[in-house]
Scaffold this motif. Sequence first.
Motif, short mmCIF file in Angstrom:
data_model
loop_
_atom_site.label_atom_id
_atom_site.label_comp_id
_atom_site.label_asym_id
_atom_site.label_seq_id
_atom_site.Cartn_x
_atom_site.Cartn_y
_atom_site.Cartn_z
N ALA A 72 7.11 68.40 -25.78
CA ALA A 72 7.31 69.80 -26.14
C ALA A 72 7.55 69.86 -27.65
CB ALA A 72 8.51 70.37 -25.39
N ASP A 73 7.14 70.96 -28.25
CA ASP A 73 7.31 71.10 -29.70
C ASP A 73 8.78 70.98 -30.11
OD1 ASP A 73 4.73 73.67 -30.12
OD2 ASP A 73 4.60 71.48 -30.03
N SER A 74 9.67 71.43 -29.24
CA SER A 74 11.09 71.45 -29.58
C SER A 74 11.72 70.07 -29.67
CB SER A 74 11.85 72.29 -28.56
OG SER A 74 11.68 71.76 -27.25
N VAL A 75 11.06 69.06 -29.09
CA VAL A 75 11.64 67.72 -29.09
C VAL A 75 10.78 66.69 -29.82
CG1 VAL A 75 12.76 68.25 -26.89
CG2 VAL A 75 10.64 66.90 -26.91
N ARG A 76 9.57 67.07 -30.17
CA ARG A 76 8.66 66.11 -30.82
C ARG A 76 9.27 65.59 -32.11
NH1 ARG A 76 4.52 69.04 -30.78
NH2 ARG A 76 3.63 68.24 -28.85
N GLY A 77 9.23 64.28 -32.26
CA GLY A 77 9.81 63.65 -33.44
C GLY A 77 11.26 63.21 -33.25
N ARG A 78 11.89 63.72 -32.20
CA ARG A 78 13.27 63.34 -31.93
C ARG A 78 13.40 62.55 -30.63
NH1 ARG A 78 16.86 67.16 -30.81
NH2 ARG A 78 15.35 68.67 -30.00
N PHE A 79 12.56 62.86 -29.65
CA PHE A 79 12.61 62.21 -28.35
C PHE A 79 11.43 61.26 -28.20
CE2 PHE A 79 15.00 65.74 -25.78
CZ PHE A 79 15.98 65.76 -26.75
N THR A 80 11.65 60.18 -27.45
CA THR A 80 10.57 59.23 -27.16
C THR A 80 10.61 58.87 -25.68
OG1 THR A 80 10.73 58.28 -29.38
CG2 THR A 80 9.56 57.00 -27.71
N ILE A 81 9.48 59.05 -25.01
CA ILE A 81 9.37 58.68 -23.61
C ILE A 81 8.70 57.32 -23.50
CG2 ILE A 81 7.13 59.81 -23.26
CD1 ILE A 81 8.16 60.65 -20.46
N SER A 82 9.13 56.54 -22.53
CA SER A 82 8.51 55.24 -22.29
C SER A 82 8.70 54.90 -20.81
CB SER A 82 9.13 54.17 -23.18
OG SER A 82 10.52 54.02 -22.92
N ARG A 83 8.02 53.85 -20.38
CA ARG A 83 8.16 53.42 -18.99
C ARG A 83 8.03 51.91 -18.90
NH1 ARG A 83 3.69 56.42 -15.69
NH2 ARG A 83 4.38 55.04 -13.99
N ASP A 84 8.66 51.38 -17.88
CA ASP A 84 8.57 49.96 -17.56
C ASP A 84 8.06 49.87 -16.13
OD1 ASP A 84 8.94 47.30 -16.89
OD2 ASP A 84 10.84 47.13 -17.94
N ASN A 85 6.77 49.63 -15.98
CA ASN A 85 6.18 49.61 -14.64
C ASN A 85 6.69 48.45 -13.80
OD1 ASN A 85 4.75 51.96 -15.05
ND2 ASN A 85 2.85 50.94 -15.63
N ALA A 86 7.09 47.38 -14.45
CA ALA A 86 7.62 46.23 -13.70
C ALA A 86 8.97 46.56 -13.05
CB ALA A 86 7.76 45.03 -14.61
N LYS A 87 9.68 47.51 -13.66
CA LYS A 87 11.00 47.88 -13.15
C LYS A 87 11.01 49.28 -12.52
CE LYS A 87 13.53 44.96 -16.40
NZ LYS A 87 14.57 44.89 -17.45
N ASN A 88 9.82 49.89 -12.40
CA ASN A 88 9.72 51.22 -11.78
C ASN A 88 10.68 52.21 -12.42
OD1 ASN A 88 7.87 50.14 -9.84
ND2 ASN A 88 9.63 49.33 -8.72
N THR A 89 10.72 52.20 -13.73
CA THR A 89 11.68 53.01 -14.45
C THR A 89 11.00 53.72 -15.62
OG1 THR A 89 13.44 51.47 -13.88
CG2 THR A 89 13.90 53.01 -15.67
N VAL A 90 11.42 54.94 -15.88
CA VAL A 90 10.97 55.69 -17.04
C VAL A 90 12.19 56.07 -17.87
CG1 VAL A 90 11.00 57.90 -15.82
CG2 VAL A 90 9.53 57.61 -17.82
N PHE A 91 12.00 56.11 -19.18
CA PHE A 91 13.12 56.35 -20.10
C PHE A 91 12.83 57.55 -20.99
CE2 PHE A 91 14.96 52.33 -19.03
CZ PHE A 91 13.90 51.47 -18.83
N LEU A 92 13.91 58.12 -21.49
CA LEU A 92 13.80 59.16 -22.51
C LEU A 92 14.86 58.88 -23.57
CD1 LEU A 92 12.26 61.78 -23.28
CD2 LEU A 92 14.22 63.03 -22.35
N GLN A 93 14.41 58.39 -24.71
CA GLN A 93 15.31 58.16 -25.84
C GLN A 93 15.42 59.46 -26.62
OE1 GLN A 93 17.10 55.35 -26.78
NE2 GLN A 93 18.00 56.74 -28.31
N MET A 94 16.64 59.95 -26.76
CA MET A 94 16.87 61.23 -27.42
C MET A 94 17.72 60.99 -28.66
SD MET A 94 17.57 63.65 -24.09
CE MET A 94 19.17 62.93 -23.77
N ASN A 95 17.16 61.27 -29.81
CA ASN A 95 17.85 61.09 -31.08
C ASN A 95 18.04 62.43 -31.77
OD1 ASN A 95 17.75 58.27 -30.71
ND2 ASN A 95 15.78 58.14 -31.76
N ASN A 96 18.98 62.45 -32.72
CA ASN A 96 19.24 63.66 -33.50
C ASN A 96 19.41 64.88 -32.58
OD1 ASN A 96 19.65 65.15 -35.81
ND2 ASN A 96 17.46 65.48 -36.19
#
Length: 126
Positions: free
Chosen positions: A63-87
């Motif tokens: 979303a425009d409101s979070v671009r540049g501050r948030f980062t999404i990632s996933r680890d398929n080996a661990k069946n997990t998705v992450f959201l790193q939220m900065n600033n």
Amino acid sequence: QVQLVESGGGLVQAGGSLRLSCAVSGYTFFFSIYAMAWFRQGPGKEREFVSAVDRSGVSTSYADSVRGRFTISRDNAKNTVFLQMNNLIPEDTAVYYCARARTDRVGDKSDEFAYWGQGTQVTVSS
């Protein structure tokens, strides 16, 4: 039955960071087939799209409101998705929900997602 469990929410001051996790259980051998996403619902607001990631973790959307501050990632080996939220800013205060898509497409509409977690509260103080 597919279950999604979010964790990592909490209270943080403006400018701080949090990392959300979403662990998926049930039919986990299908985890790497589907896109995953984060949505949020702030107080008195409708649920809104935050970010999504494709099955491989290569293609992402924000979303425009979070671009540049948030980062999404996933680890398929661990069946997990992450959201790193900065600033973080007070406007980020919301319940954050993890969702599994119906396909491998990186979408941003709620009806494109078949399974949802219960949510984790993120509160950003000013």
